[in-house]
Design an enzyme around this catalytic site. Structure first.
Site, mmCIF file in Angstrom:
data_model
loop_
_atom_site.group_PDB
_atom_site.id
_atom_site.type_symbol
_atom_site.label_atom_id
_atom_site.label_comp_id
_atom_site.label_asym_id
_atom_site.label_seq_id
_atom_site.Cartn_x
_atom_site.Cartn_y
_atom_site.Cartn_z
ATOM 1 N N HIS A 122 46.707 26.976 38.492
ATOM 2 C CA HIS A 122 46.765 25.560 39.469
ATOM 3 C C HIS A 122 45.932 25.144 40.610
ATOM 4 O O HIS A 122 45.352 25.952 41.052
ATOM 5 C CB HIS A 122 48.360 25.476 39.482
ATOM 6 N N ASP A 152 44.734 20.031 44.267
ATOM 7 C CA ASP A 152 45.316 18.928 43.550
ATOM 8 C C ASP A 152 44.863 17.285 44.043
ATOM 9 O O ASP A 152 44.193 16.153 43.266
ATOM 10 C CB ASP A 152 46.543 19.507 43.094
#
Length: 382
Positions: A122, A152
């Site tokens: 992540h 991200d």
């Protein structure tokens, strides 16, 4: 709009790929999100302007439908781990053989090669691997991730959108598509290029949290006001620092020198005490219109109502009353025109999109009956 006429197939994913798709949609591309069947609700909170087709990719027929959509589009945006699309027979090598103009964007954490290529992760992991996480945090505290913005969204979705636009531009000359390997580790590192290239300037030669721009300097920090809110201070240059000291009502002669690092703790204590004496609104009135580089820290639900942002129309409201940022940057001739209607229901446009891509009505009904595709037009009308 700048991307009018461009057709994008976006394989449904989380966070970075949907953001990339929304950027393309906001600037005029036709973005068709491919969702799974038997999904009650999409996890895409960035579906503005997109259409949804629901396919069962566990079925060979579903894979064949997706292949046809990809081959008739300009861009394929896929967010899966390395090898997933190849197992379906839809890897870039296969598709580019049949459509050499196709731009195949692969947005992953670690990229398409290297020992971590198939590993899960992540934003915090990608940020850690980029080297940037080691620099983020207060002095004597552990590193902390600033939401999931850097890897991200900045290093992932935004950099992937840049790669797509560059590939489209190059295709105008060569007539050829290409594969985009967008790694969030590398994207985050690239966004942080200044950190590497400015070390020789002495900006990052002290431990984490003790440098000028990482909360070490008292003139580059946030301070709590008397009403529990905060002000942001970025008074780096001497002339801006002078405005800060004047606005705070302090006597510069009685204070340590701005760049006396050994006195920064004392200076921060003084600033903290002074800022705590007035409300955020009072400090805003004092500093607005000056070059002190002092601004209120605005919560999300107040950012759109700030006079500056309101005058520029920096935030927009959709048909459901939800407020979000206006697409950036602003282009003078071909600005973004974001869709303000609600986000699509999963499978809402299956029938219409398949028809547009050359599937005849009887074939579409056969696919629906077999559970290969799913159509939720009825749910969309409720």
């Amino acid at each position: 709009m700048a991307l009018a006429g461009v057709r994008v197939i976006e394989l449904a994913g989380l966070a970075p790929a949907p953001f990339c798709g929304m950027i393309l949609s906001d600037f005029g591309a036709r973005v068709i999100r491919v969702d799974r069947t038997k999904v009650t609700m999409a996890m895409d909170a960035q579906a503005r302007g997109k259409q949804s087709v629901a396919l069962n990719l566990k079925s060979p027929q579903g894979v064949a439908v997706l292949k046809k959509l990809c081959l008739q589009s300009d861009i394929v945006l896929e967010p899966f781990r390395k090898g997933v699309m190849e197992k379906l027979g839809l890897g870039p090598e296969e598709l580019l053989k049949e459509n050499p103009r196709l731009i195949y964007a692969r947005l992953t954490g670690y990229g398409q090669s290297g020992s971590y290529a198939k590993s899960a992760g992540h934003d915090i992991n990608y940020l850690a691997m980029s080297g940037l996480l080691s620099m983020l945090g207060r002095s004597s505290e552990k590193p902390y991730a600033p939401l999931n913005l850097v890897a991200d969204f900045a290093g992932g979705g935004l950099m992937c959108a840049l790669g797509i636009v560059l590939a489209l531009l190059e295709r105008n000359e060569s007539g050829q598509g290409q594969i985009i390997d967008a790694s969030m580790v590398e994207g985050a590192a690239y966004v942080g290029s200044f950190m590497w290239k400015s070390r020789s300037l002495g900006l990052w030669n002290r431990p984490r949290g003790e440098n000028m721009l990482d909360s070490g300097a008292p003139f580059y920090d946030t301070y709590q006001t008397s009403d529990g809110k905060h002000m942001a201070v970025g008074a780096i240059e001497p002339q801006f620092y002078d405005h800060l000291i004047k606005g705070l009502g302090l006597d510069a002669a009685s204070l340590p020198a701005q760049m006396s690092i050994s006195d920064w703790t004392e200076l921060r204590r003084t600033f903290t005490q002074v800022f705590a004496q007035k409300t955020q609104a009072e400090w805003s009135r004092i500093f607005d219109g000056t070059d002190a580089c002092v601004t209120p820290v605005l919560p999300l639900d107040e950012a759109g109502s700030h006079p500056h942002n309101r005058e520029r129309g920096s935030f927009l409201k959709d048909a459901q009353g939800e407020v979000s940022p206006r697409p950036a940057p602003v282009l003078s001739r071909t600005p973004a025109r974001p869709c303000l209607s609600r986000d699509p229901v999963v499978g809402e446009h299956t029938r219409s999109v398949l028809g547009e891509y050359g599937f005849d009505p009887d074939h579409i009904e056969q696919l629906l009956s077999a559970g290969v595709v799913e159509c939720n037009e009825a749910k969309a009308r409720l």
